[in-house]
Design a protein around this motif. Structure first.
Motif, PDB file in Angstrom:
ATOM      1  N   LEU A 123     -23.126 120.665   3.311  1.00 38.21           N
ATOM      2  CA  LEU A 123     -21.488 121.535   2.113  1.00 38.21           C
ATOM      3  C   LEU A 123     -22.056 120.741   0.950  1.00 38.21           C
ATOM      4  O   LEU A 123     -21.824 120.994   0.594  1.00 38.21           O
ATOM      5  N   LEU A 124     -23.306 119.969   0.876  1.00 35.46           N
ATOM      6  CA  LEU A 124     -23.996 119.366  -0.802  1.00 35.46           C
ATOM      7  C   LEU A 124     -24.204 120.647  -2.054  1.00 35.46           C
ATOM      8  O   LEU A 124     -24.176 120.577  -2.739  1.00 35.46           O
ATOM      9  N   GLU A 125     -24.565 122.268  -0.917  1.00 37.33           N
ATOM     10  CA  GLU A 125     -25.123 123.033  -2.264  1.00 37.33           C
ATOM     11  C   GLU A 125     -24.152 124.604  -1.392  1.00 37.33           C
ATOM     12  O   GLU A 125     -24.324 124.520   0.004  1.00 37.33           O
ATOM     13  N   GLY A 126     -23.869 125.420  -2.264  1.00 38.79           N
ATOM     14  CA  GLY A 126     -23.430 126.209  -2.541  1.00 38.79           C
ATOM     15  C   GLY A 126     -23.557 127.225  -1.905  1.00 38.79           C
ATOM     16  O   GLY A 126     -25.650 127.019  -2.485  1.00 38.79           O
ATOM     17  N   GLY A 127     -23.778 128.893  -1.705  1.00 40.83           N
ATOM     18  CA  GLY A 127     -24.590 129.732  -1.858  1.00 40.83           C
ATOM     19  C   GLY A 127     -24.394 131.147  -1.089  1.00 40.83           C
ATOM     20  O   GLY A 127     -23.475 130.354   0.259  1.00 40.83           O
ATOM     21  N   SER A 128     -25.768 132.093  -0.904  1.00 41.43           N
ATOM     22  CA  SER A 128     -25.426 132.614  -0.479  1.00 41.43           C
ATOM     23  C   SER A 128     -25.887 132.070   1.287  1.00 41.43           C
ATOM     24  O   SER A 128     -26.556 131.099   1.133  1.00 41.43           O
ATOM     25  N   GLY A 129     -25.080 132.827   2.354  1.00 43.74           N
ATOM     26  CA  GLY A 129     -25.444 132.068   3.761  1.00 43.74           C
ATOM     27  C   GLY A 129     -24.599 130.760   4.215  1.00 43.74           C
ATOM     28  O   GLY A 129     -24.606 129.951   5.178  1.00 43.74           O
ATOM     29  N   LYS A 130     -24.297 130.132   2.891  1.00 47.50           N
ATOM     30  CA  LYS A 130     -24.073 128.408   2.710  1.00 47.50           C
ATOM     31  C   LYS A 130     -22.571 128.542   3.424  1.00 47.50           C
ATOM     32  O   LYS A 130     -21.383 129.348   3.081  1.00 47.50           O
ATOM     33  N   PHE A 131     -21.992 127.420   4.142  1.00 47.21           N
ATOM     34  CA  PHE A 131     -20.530 127.564   3.010  1.00 47.21           C
ATOM     35  C   PHE A 131     -19.992 127.898   2.285  1.00 47.21           C
ATOM     36  O   PHE A 131     -18.572 128.261   2.484  1.00 47.21           O
TER      37      PHE A 131
ATOM     38  N   SER B 240     -16.707 123.045  12.577  1.00 38.23           N
ATOM     39  CA  SER B 240     -17.519 123.426  13.647  1.00 38.23           C
ATOM     40  C   SER B 240     -17.231 123.307  15.509  1.00 38.23           C
ATOM     41  O   SER B 240     -17.499 123.931  16.190  1.00 38.23           O
ATOM     42  N   GLN B 241     -15.933 123.644  15.089  1.00 36.77           N
ATOM     43  CA  GLN B 241     -14.417 124.487  16.447  1.00 36.77           C
ATOM     44  C   GLN B 241     -14.961 125.835  16.558  1.00 36.77           C
ATOM     45  O   GLN B 241     -14.586 126.668  17.556  1.00 36.77           O
ATOM     46  N   GLN B 242     -15.578 126.695  15.315  1.00 39.10           N
ATOM     47  CA  GLN B 242     -15.553 127.967  14.903  1.00 39.10           C
ATOM     48  C   GLN B 242     -16.927 128.219  15.825  1.00 39.10           C
ATOM     49  O   GLN B 242     -17.829 128.035  15.071  1.00 39.10           O
ATOM     50  N   ASP B 243     -16.907 129.726  16.324  1.00 37.24           N
ATOM     51  CA  ASP B 243     -18.859 130.074  16.228  1.00 37.24           C
ATOM     52  C   ASP B 243     -19.114 130.267  14.990  1.00 37.24           C
ATOM     53  O   ASP B 243     -20.276 129.524  15.316  1.00 37.24           O
ATOM     54  N   GLN B 244     -19.273 130.676  14.703  1.00 37.34           N
ATOM     55  CA  GLN B 244     -19.680 130.868  13.010  1.00 37.34           C
ATOM     56  C   GLN B 244     -20.328 129.642  12.717  1.00 37.34           C
ATOM     57  O   GLN B 244     -20.799 129.632  11.734  1.00 37.34           O
ATOM     58  N   TRP B 245     -19.135 128.686  12.849  1.00 35.18           N
ATOM     59  CA  TRP B 245     -20.337 127.161  11.405  1.00 35.18           C
ATOM     60  C   TRP B 245     -20.001 125.829  12.901  1.00 35.18           C
ATOM     61  O   TRP B 245     -19.824 124.991  12.796  1.00 35.18           O
ATOM     62  N   LYS B 246     -20.618 126.543  14.078  1.00 39.15           N
ATOM     63  CA  LYS B 246     -20.652 125.762  15.201  1.00 39.15           C
ATOM     64  C   LYS B 246     -21.940 125.000  15.232  1.00 39.15           C
ATOM     65  O   LYS B 246     -21.833 123.087  15.742  1.00 39.15           O
ATOM     66  N   ASP B 247     -22.618 124.569  13.912  1.00 37.74           N
ATOM     67  CA  ASP B 247     -23.681 123.903  13.146  1.00 37.74           C
ATOM     68  C   ASP B 247     -23.654 123.549  12.334  1.00 37.74           C
ATOM     69  O   ASP B 247     -24.491 122.545  12.141  1.00 37.74           O
ATOM     70  N   LEU B 248     -22.560 123.360  12.610  1.00 32.70           N
ATOM     71  CA  LEU B 248     -21.894 122.931  10.729  1.00 32.70           C
ATOM     72  C   LEU B 248     -22.460 121.436  10.022  1.00 32.70           C
ATOM     73  O   LEU B 248     -21.973 120.601  11.284  1.00 32.70           O
TER      74      LEU B 248
END
Length: 344
Positions: free
Chosen positions: A191-199, A178-186
């Motif tokens: 993290l419960l599920e994956g896929g396109s656009g997911k972490f 969350s310190q990174q701009d790309q994931w600041k709202d993580l």
């Protein structure tokens, strides 16, 4: 003049009744015909049968009540069994305890195993992120390791109710990225599920620490969250320092299922985080205080501390949950507040 003693008598009677009600509320629990202990999936295997039986024997002797094991296949089942009183005792992780206590505040910690110092100061185990040996170069950073490259990978957690298999590692991942701009709202729920656009590209849940480790060793996952204590009897440290990034572990040749076909397989730790030890919990609304006190006294006794079937000596052939020179110590609810803070 006669009214004064009558009034006094009424007050005394009312106070007595109120006191009596309070006493009844505090000691109203009646002992069942048998005490049920719920065990998480990690502890329910046949290889831990003797260890469970010895703990059962101690509790049965202390309480004078027959003890029955409830072997669960899901963390949620264990939590619900404790909260409902269908199980009076359970050995669970801090997160499972917190969830059961939130459902029913009569669920409280009874004892926890100490650290090697014999105190609560080092009453810790480890939540670890690990990868299959051969893939660790992807996560190296200088002379150490970094979790930067876990984004986009296939991830194996244990259960959403697992302290070291989800709560701690997910919190660590969120805090870091969350310190990174790309994931600041993580957030952890991302993290419960994956896929396109997911972490993560894919997220799977092993259901136990053993099966989460199997997932990464069989390439079903690139990274796995696995604690140290639940897989310790199946693996051995091959190189590096135990529970430190870079440590390499190898599946033993004589490992029981589910590792019996994975002898020689190796994994490398890329991140390790200390976690508060798991408590033996009690539903205080499902056992009398006298029985609870007797069980606590037995578990914290020198006799149990020196019992090699409960606190396993180094290089012992029998398998168990606790190691010498640890012992059981009483613990209070607020000791687990650091784990609660992870959810805020």
């Amino acid at each position: 003049m006669k009214k004064i003693p009558v009034l006094s008598l009424v007050i005394v009677l009312v106070l007595s009744l109120l006191a009596g009600c309070g006493t009844t509320s505090a000691t109203s629990a009646q002992d069942p015909d048998s005490i049920t202990i719920a065990w998480l999936p990690n502890c329910a295997g046949d290889d831990f049968k003797e260890a469970r039986a010895e703990i059962d024997r101690v509790i049965e002797k202390a309480s004078g009540i027959k003890v029955v094991d409830k072997l669960t296949t899901d963390y949620a089942i264990t939590i619900e069994a404790m909260a409902s009183g269908n199980a009076q005792l359970a050995w669970v992780g801090a997160q499972q305890y917190i969830e059961a206590h939130a459902k029913n505040d009569k669920v409280l910690p009874l004892v926890v195993n100490s650290g090697d110092s014999g105190t609560l100061d080092d009453a810790l185990y480890y939540s670890r992120l690990l990868v299959k040996k051969g893939n660790e170069d992807q996560y190296q950073s200088g002379t150490g390791y970094s979790i930067d490259n876990i984004a986009g990978k296939k991830m194996s957690f244990v259960s959403t109710s697992s302290t070291s298999g989800f709560k701690v590692p997910s919190s660590g991942i969120v805090e870091y990225f969350s310190q990174q701009d790309q994931w600041k709202d993580l957030k952890a729920e991302d993290l419960l599920e994956g896929g396109s656009g997911k972490f993560f590209s894919q997220v799977i849940f092993g259901g136990s620490h053993q099966l989460s480790l199997v997932n990464v060793l069989t390439d079903k996952a690139d990274v796995a969250a696995v604690d140290d204590i639940d897989v310790a009897s199946y693996v051995e440290l091959t190189s590096g320092t135990a529970n430190r990034p870079g440590a390499v572990y190898t599946v033993r040749e004589d490992a029981d299922a589910p590792f019996d076909k994975l002898a020689g397989a190796q994994y490398v730790i890329i991140k390790a985080t200390p976690v508060l030890n798991a408590p033996i919990t009690v539903n205080t609304g499902a056992l009398s205080q006298q029985t609870i006190d007797a069980i606590k006294q037995a578990l914290t006794s020198d006799e149990v501390t020196n019992n090699p079937k409960i606190f396993i000596p180094e290089n012992a052939e029998n398998k168990g949950f606790f190691n010498q020179p640890q012992r059981f110590l009483p613990v209070e609810d607020d000791w687990f507040n650091p784990i609660r803070e992870l959810s805020k």
